[in-house]
Design a protein around this motif. Structure first.
Motif, PDB file in Angstrom:
ATOM      1  N   PHE A   1      -8.505  -3.215   3.180  1.00 26.83           N
ATOM      2  CA  PHE A   1      -7.191  -2.773   2.718  1.00 26.83           C
ATOM      3  C   PHE A   1      -6.712  -3.599   1.526  1.00 26.83           C
ATOM      4  O   PHE A   1      -6.128  -3.057   0.577  1.00 26.83           O
ATOM      5  CB  PHE A   1      -6.178  -2.872   3.859  1.00 26.83           C
TER       6      PHE A   1
ATOM      7  N   ARG B   1      -0.837   1.073   5.953  1.00 24.16           N
ATOM      8  CA  ARG B   1       0.360   0.270   6.216  1.00 24.16           C
ATOM      9  C   ARG B   1       0.494  -0.035   7.706  1.00 24.16           C
ATOM     10  O   ARG B   1       0.719  -1.191   8.106  1.00 24.16           O
ATOM     11  CB  ARG B   1       1.599   1.007   5.727  1.00 24.16           C
TER      12      ARG B   1
ATOM     13  N   THR C   1       0.826  -1.206   0.000  1.00 23.89           N
ATOM     14  CA  THR C   1       0.000   0.000   0.000  1.00 23.89           C
ATOM     15  C   THR C   1       0.863   1.260   0.000  1.00 23.89           C
ATOM     16  O   THR C   1       2.022   1.244   0.438  1.00 23.89           O
ATOM     17  CB  THR C   1      -0.923   0.005   1.226  1.00 23.89           C
TER      18      THR C   1
ATOM     19  N   GLU D   1      -6.119  -2.186  -2.903  1.00 31.85           N
ATOM     20  CA  GLU D   1      -4.881  -2.117  -3.675  1.00 31.85           C
ATOM     21  C   GLU D   1      -5.216  -1.763  -5.126  1.00 31.85           C
ATOM     22  O   GLU D   1      -6.255  -2.181  -5.647  1.00 31.85           O
ATOM     23  CB  GLU D   1      -4.154  -3.467  -3.639  1.00 31.85           C
TER      24      GLU D   1
ATOM     25  N   ASP E   1      -0.675   4.134   1.296  1.00 34.74           N
ATOM     26  CA  ASP E   1      -1.281   4.927   2.357  1.00 34.74           C
ATOM     27  C   ASP E   1      -0.595   4.586   3.679  1.00 34.74           C
ATOM     28  O   ASP E   1      -0.605   3.432   4.107  1.00 34.74           O
ATOM     29  CB  ASP E   1      -2.782   4.617   2.444  1.00 34.74           C
TER      30      ASP E   1
END
Length: 438
Positions: free
Chosen positions: A403, A348, A342, A407, A344
């Motif tokens: 999350f 993370r 990631t 991606e 962001d």
């Protein structure tokens, strides 16, 4: 008279035929081709998404089956219906599924806004546990609040989720201001607030949860890129405090002495640890069969909570326990992959914190059952009985699903699988024919 043609020598394996592609040795179905296909499948954008979704679903479903099998005798001994604990766990799993779906659909901005209220609420509930008449003591630990009837709440389980979200938001904001290069911004206020949570939990005597929270703290610092010197310093301080807490408690010292024990010892102080090994040994390769455990008939304490992995080994054998380990390994790999891919910072840190939380708690629980670690009294995530542990864990799994789905490659792959999207994309790729052409 026709002349006979001389016989051709056989073509060496692995060489290309005229007009055809060069084939690897062993043919298209050989080991090299299998490795290439496995690598392509492993590198697909949706691999982490499916690992989190499928792995957590299988662990939860198998956990429900084992809770039903392991808790029947315990329920009958308490004068309850055989399915009493299973029905409570099934209700918690249903509520947890709603929380999982809500977390998977919650925007990152809202998650960051919830971090501080969740932390404040966890601290308030942990303080409330220590109020006489409100907090309840179970198995020597005062970490529960009665909600009326058979329902209880363990605030320390929600403290794990609060620390992950709050710590991820704190580190992400500091990274945006380029402050994480200074050691004081890495430690303050992350370490003091974590120690506050640890102190409130230790007031109730729950050493196992403090170990998991400490692992979450170290995981956040590791993902944030803390220098080895600073990381080692925090680890050293926590290790000294852990030794101090263990030395000042006879109960914790006795648990430490039971590591690797093969005999119950004086006053049966290692009874639970030894009978956990007995259960695993009775299972053999493929187990005695679902429901056929002997140790759950009063020999092994907490068969449906802390030592459910031992009952799994007895009834499903080594094959069953290795399957559970493989599912947790896949879940841990998927979480690391999400945190590493990631862009962001909050995602993370949150993904790294959740992955550390689940894997560390699984290691502590399974290590205690195997006799490699002291019995810490923590449940196996998504698997053991306990609604207070299951609800925040399923919410955290929902975060990992969200999350993994966000991606860039995963978003595009999921968009292509929506009804009508692939057909519209194909129509855009087709060139228009000139007018009048059939």
């Amino acid at each position: 008279m026709a002349r006979s043609r001389p016989a051709r020598a056989p073509r060496p394996a692995g060489r290309a035929t005229p007009g055809g592609p060069r084939r690897p040795r062993g043919g298209p179905g050989g080991l090299r081709g299998l490795q290439l296909r496995a690598k392509r499948a492993w590198d697909r954008p949706l691999t982490a998404y499916y690992l989190v979704l499928g792995g957590s679903l299988l662990i939860t479903v198998l956990g429900l089956v084992m809770v039903y099998s392991a808790s029947q005798i315990k329920a009958l001994q308490n004068g309850l219906a055989p399915s009493y604990f299973f029905r409570k766990q099934l209700l918690a799993a249903a509520i947890g599924t709603v929380l999982l779906l809500a977390a998977a659909r919650t925007p990152v901005r809202l998650l960051r806004a919830l971090a501080y209220p969740l932390l404040a609420g966890s601290v308030f509930l942990l303080c409330l546990v220590q109020v006489p008449g409100i907090g309840e003591t179970i198995n020597g630990n005062t970490n529960w609040i009665s909600l009326g009837g058979p329902f209880q709440l363990q605030p320390s389980e929600f403290g794990k989720l609060a620390l992950v979200l709050w710590g991820a938001d704190l580190l992400a904001r500091k990274q945006s201001k380029k402050l994480l290069t200074q050691w004081k911004h890495l430690l303050v206020p992350l370490v003091p607030v974590t120690f506050l949570l640890l102190g409130l939990i230790m007031l109730g005597g729950d050493m196992g949860t403090t170990v998991v929270l400490t692992a979450v703290l170290l995981g956040l610092l590791w993902v944030a890129g803390a220098p080895t010197r600073l990381f080692s310093g925090v680890f050293g301080v926590t290790a000294v405090l852990a030794v101090l807490f263990i030395k000042t408690s006879a109960n914790r010292m006795s648990r430490l002495e039971c590591i690797g024990a093969t005999d119950p010892g004086v006053n049966d102080q290692c009874w639970q640890a030894v009978h956990g090994i007995y259960a695993l040994a009775n299972g053999g390769w493929f187990g005695a069969g679902l429901g056929a455990s002997v140790e759950k008939w009063g020999e092994l304490p907490e068969p449906h909570t802390d030592f459910i992995f031992a009952i799994t080994g007895e009834e499903l054998g080594l094959a069953g326990t290795l399957s559970v380990l493989a599912l947790f390994a896949a879940l841990g790999y998927a979480g690391i992959r999400v945190a590493g891919r990631t862009e962001d910072p909050f995602v993370r840190y949150a993904a790294g914190g959740v992955t550390t939380w689940i894997t560390a708690q699984a290691v502590v629980n399974i290590g205690a059952v195997l006799g490699l670690l002291p019995i810490a009294g923590v449940p196996l995530p998504l698997f053991s009985y306990g609604g207070s542990a299951l609800l925040p864990t399923m919410f955290a799994i929902g975060l990992l699903i969200a999350f993994a789905r966000d991606e860039p490659g995963a978003r595009a792959a999921l968009a292509m699988r929506q009804p009508g999207v692939r057909w519209k994309t194909m129509r855009r790729r087709v060139k228009k024919r000139p007018s009048g052409e059939r």
